[in-house]
Design an enzyme around this catalytic site. Structure first.
Site, mmCIF file in Angstrom:
data_model
loop_
_atom_site.group_PDB
_atom_site.id
_atom_site.type_symbol
_atom_site.label_atom_id
_atom_site.label_comp_id
_atom_site.label_asym_id
_atom_site.label_seq_id
_atom_site.Cartn_x
_atom_site.Cartn_y
_atom_site.Cartn_z
ATOM 1 C CB SER A 192 -12.738 124.962 16.089
ATOM 2 O OG SER A 192 -11.565 125.589 15.611
ATOM 3 C CG HIS B 111 -13.932 124.199 11.706
ATOM 4 N ND1 HIS B 111 -14.637 124.376 10.534
ATOM 5 C CD2 HIS B 111 -13.304 125.375 11.961
ATOM 6 C CE1 HIS B 111 -14.451 125.618 10.096
ATOM 7 N NE2 HIS B 111 -13.633 126.237 10.939
ATOM 8 C CG ASP C 281 -10.451 127.531 12.274
ATOM 9 O OD1 ASP C 281 -11.207 127.868 11.344
ATOM 10 O OD2 ASP C 281 -10.853 127.337 13.432
ATOM 11 C CG MET D 52 -5.976 130.994 10.946
ATOM 12 S SD MET D 52 -6.099 131.667 12.618
ATOM 13 C CE MET D 52 -7.683 131.030 13.119
ATOM 14 C CG HIS E 29 -12.609 128.356 7.826
ATOM 15 N ND1 HIS E 29 -13.038 129.004 8.979
ATOM 16 C CD2 HIS E 29 -12.721 129.270 6.829
ATOM 17 C CE1 HIS E 29 -13.378 130.230 8.675
ATOM 18 N NE2 HIS E 29 -13.198 130.428 7.381
ATOM 19 C CG MET F 262 -10.078 131.828 8.072
ATOM 20 S SD MET F 262 -10.379 132.127 9.831
ATOM 21 C CE MET F 262 -9.955 130.510 10.466
ATOM 22 C CG MET G 143 -16.283 134.034 9.397
ATOM 23 S SD MET G 143 -15.636 132.564 10.221
ATOM 24 C CE MET G 143 -14.917 133.265 11.713
ATOM 25 N N GLY H 76 -9.890 134.838 12.997
ATOM 26 C CA GLY H 76 -8.503 134.931 13.439
ATOM 27 C C GLY H 76 -8.245 134.266 14.769
ATOM 28 N N GLY I 275 -9.549 132.474 18.483
ATOM 29 C CA GLY I 275 -10.602 131.784 19.200
ATOM 30 C C GLY I 275 -10.982 132.517 20.468
ATOM 31 N N GLY I 276 -12.112 132.131 21.042
ATOM 32 C CA GLY I 276 -12.522 132.680 22.330
ATOM 33 C C GLY I 276 -13.245 134.002 22.271
ATOM 34 C CG ASP J 50 -15.902 129.314 12.808
ATOM 35 O OD1 ASP J 50 -15.716 129.353 14.037
ATOM 36 O OD2 ASP J 50 -14.991 129.079 11.986
ATOM 37 N N GLY J 51 -17.915 130.871 15.461
ATOM 38 C CA GLY J 51 -17.498 131.991 16.304
ATOM 39 C C GLY J 51 -18.406 132.203 17.492
ATOM 40 N N GLY K 8 -15.162 125.882 19.337
ATOM 41 C CA GLY K 8 -13.800 125.657 19.785
ATOM 42 C C GLY K 8 -13.657 125.681 21.284
ATOM 43 C CB SER K 9 -13.532 128.506 23.672
ATOM 44 O OG SER K 9 -12.520 129.209 22.989
#
Length: 226
Positions: free
Chosen positions: A10, A35, A37, A39, A68, A70, A139, A144, A146-147, A177-178, A199-200
């Site tokens: 991500s 990916h 994101d 937003m 994605h 959002m 999800m 919203g 990351g981390g 995702d998440g 992501g992270s």
């Protein structure tokens, strides 16, 4: 459906001061998708990136861009993201009025069509649309930021989805995702997830992007051996 687990870093977690370099690193070190994101500050609190940045990614990589959305009312953005180079466009069931129509529009634009579920949204909310979905994104954090920590309660939803997709649309991919890292990936893989957005654990890995992707790849191999 047998499929090598796919890793989708991500870009939201990348260093925005060197986005092009971070995109290239992901591709060079074995990522399968990128990916993206998007937003809008309404459907979720942050504002992230849009069509212009997506088009920049398209010029920087040959990886499929997994967009994605959002956002509220994503229907008006579909054509512009397809033109920007999205290979896949995923919308939230909670944000669209006519899900089946929206998924068909995405497919008509030449993209894979995806639908995403927030943690509290049941599978029943998208059941009628499953035959049209190429991708179902679950999800495993609140969308919203990351981390966040992985929510294991997402896994029964994945199992339910796989059962329903096997009957209605066996070629559809389940994406999670998440909170995905080397510790959480094996359980998600066992639950029938096929694509892992991270992501992270990729862009925040202490030893760099290559090590982050390799750690996920190693964890997926261990999960397949269970």
């Amino acid at each position: 459906m047998a499929l090598r687990p796919l890793i989708a870093p991500s870009i939201l977690s990348a260093d925005f001061a060197r986005l092009g370099e971070q995109v290239s690193e992901a591709e060079q070190h074995g990522a399968d998708w990128l990916h993206v994101d998007v937003m809008d500050g309404h459907f979720v609190p942050p504002i992230s990136m849009g069509q212009m940045v997506t088009a920049t990614f398209r010029r920087s990589t040959s990886l499929p861009l997994d967009v994605h959305l959002m956002v509220q009312q994503p229907e008006g953005m579909l054509e512009s993201f397809a033109e920007a180079g999205a290979a896949h466009i995923t919308v939230h069931v909670e944000a669209v009025e006519q899900l089946n129509k929206t998924l068909q529009h995405i497919k008509d634009l030449g993209c894979r069509a995806g639908v995403s579920l927030k943690p509290a949204t049941p599978v029943a909310a998208i059941e009628d649309a499953l035959p049209l979905a190429d991708i179902v994104l679950v999800m495993s954090v609140e969308p919203g930021y990351g981390g966040q920590a992985f929510m294991p309660e997402a896994l029964p939803k994945v199992r339910e989805l796989r059962q329903k997709l096997d009957a209605a649309n066996p070629d559809a991919l389940i994406v999670i995702d998440g909170g995905i890292d080397a510790e959480t990936l094996p359980a998600a893989l066992e639950a029938s997830v096929q694509v892992f957005v991270a992501g992270s654990s990729v862009y925040g890995h202490p030893d760099g992007v290559a090590a982050g992707i390799q750690a996920l790849r190693d964890a997926s191999l261990q999960g397949q051996e269970r």
